[in-house]
Write an enzyme that holds these catalytic residues in place. Structure first.
Site, PDB file in Angstrom:
ATOM      1  N   ASP A   1       0.781  -1.125   0.097  1.00 43.87           N
ATOM      2  CA  ASP A   1      -0.028  -0.057   0.054  1.00 43.87           C
ATOM      3  C   ASP A   1       0.965   1.138   0.055  1.00 43.87           C
ATOM      4  O   ASP A   1       1.979   1.119   0.364  1.00 43.87           O
ATOM      5  CB  ASP A   1      -0.819   0.075   1.254  1.00 43.87           C
ATOM      6  CG  ASP A   1      -1.760   1.120   1.455  1.00 43.87           C
ATOM      7  OD1 ASP A   1      -2.313   1.682   0.426  1.00 43.87           O
ATOM      8  OD2 ASP A   1      -1.606   1.517   2.599  1.00 43.87           O
TER       9      ASP A   1
ATOM     10  N   ASP B   1      -0.219   5.002   0.915  1.00 45.53           N
ATOM     11  CA  ASP B   1      -0.737   5.963   1.950  1.00 45.53           C
ATOM     12  C   ASP B   1      -0.558   5.216   3.125  1.00 45.53           C
ATOM     13  O   ASP B   1      -1.324   4.293   3.280  1.00 45.53           O
ATOM     14  CB  ASP B   1      -2.113   6.520   1.627  1.00 45.53           C
ATOM     15  CG  ASP B   1      -2.010   7.549   0.602  1.00 45.53           C
ATOM     16  OD1 ASP B   1      -1.432   8.625   0.652  1.00 45.53           O
ATOM     17  OD2 ASP B   1      -2.776   7.371  -0.396  1.00 45.53           O
TER      18      ASP B   1
HETATM   19 MG    MG Z   1      -3.025   3.108   3.665  1.00 42.80          MG
END
Ligand code: MG
Length: 263
Positions: free
Chosen positions: A12, A14
């Site tokens: 991922d 962010d």
């Molecule tokens: Mg995230």
């Protein structure tokens, strides 16, 4: 022990590599160590706003070398729910428009009042300029027969100053107003998994900061789940489901752990 090399690792963005525009300390070096150890590293973000080139440039800007093929997003997963030639109204960023056009759809940004008839789908993602007029137009298009597609259902978005409303909050507004049941494309949903299988094949380890998306996505991909506390999930979280297979304060510590365990 058997050394599982090379692993296919999906990360991922962010809350793992950065918070908004602030790189997370040690993340780039940790990725370099994974690659140097022979592992394949790719990325999947539920943030549908940036274009692919924006994400690649942001990664390169923090010292992470990658290519566009290895940077996947919920915007691309949403585009897979459209058919070439269809017309889409977009409540969201340029990343959605780019992904829809790449798939051969006609994409129109919902940037204020305007026509709402004749759309086959309304695609909703994070939109910092979202307002009542955009909501009204998206509602009219859905009530006029367009399918409602959300790039993701994340309620919030982590920034250095704390959490902000995420794409899921905007999707919820459109869904409530139009009384429609949206189809969600991003992690942890099946369109995202199909995109990953098609582009990357097998994934052994999914690393993320959000249990409800990254953890559930790991399970859907039949991959291990690595949880970092550098994003939306605090270190003092209670019992969680799915339980992470690995967890650490941040990516640097998680990679320290993993490389220490494997070698
Ligand atoms: Mg995230």
């Amino acid at each position: 022990m058997t050394v599982p090399v090379p692993l296919s690792i999906l990360l991922d963005l962010d809350g793992v590599l950065w918070r908004a525009d602030d790189p997370i300390s040690g993340a780039a070096d940790a990725l370099a160590r994974l690659v140097a150890a022979g592992h394949r590293v790719a990325y999947f973000t539920n943030n549908s706003y940036p274009r692919v080139a924006d994400n690649v440039a942001k990664l390169r800007g923090m010292g992470v070398v990658t290519t566009a093929e290895l940077v996947l997003s919920s915007a691309q997963a949403a585009a897979m729910l459209g058919t070439p030639g269809e017309r889409a109204l977009v409540v969201g960023g340029p990343g959605i428009v780019e992904s829809l056009e790449a798939r051969g759809l006609v994409a129109l940004a919902c940037d204020g009042p305007g026509e709402s008839a004749g759309f086959d789908l309304v695609v909703v993602g994070i939109d910092p300029a979202f307002d009542y007029r955009r909501l009204a137009r998206a509602m009219a298009a859905v009530c006029g027969g367009a399918r409602l597609v959300g790039t993701n259902s994340d309620a919030t978005y982590p920034t250095p100053a704390g959490e902000l409303p995420g794409g899921g909050s905007i999707l919820a507004a459109v869904a409530v107003a139009s009384r429609a049941d949206p189809v969600v494309a991003g992690k942890p949903e099946e369109p995202a998994a199909e995109l990953v299988r098609h582009r990357l094949g097998r994934v052994d380890l999914m690393i993320g900061d959000r249990i409800s998306t990254d953890g559930a996505f790991a399970r859907r991909l039949d991959a291990a789940f690595g949880l970092v506390w550098s994003g939306v999930t605090p270190a003092d979280h209670g019992p969680i489901d799915p339980a992470p297979d690995h967890e650490a304060a941040d990516l640097a510590h998680l990679v320290d752990d993993l490389l220490g365990r494997w070698f």
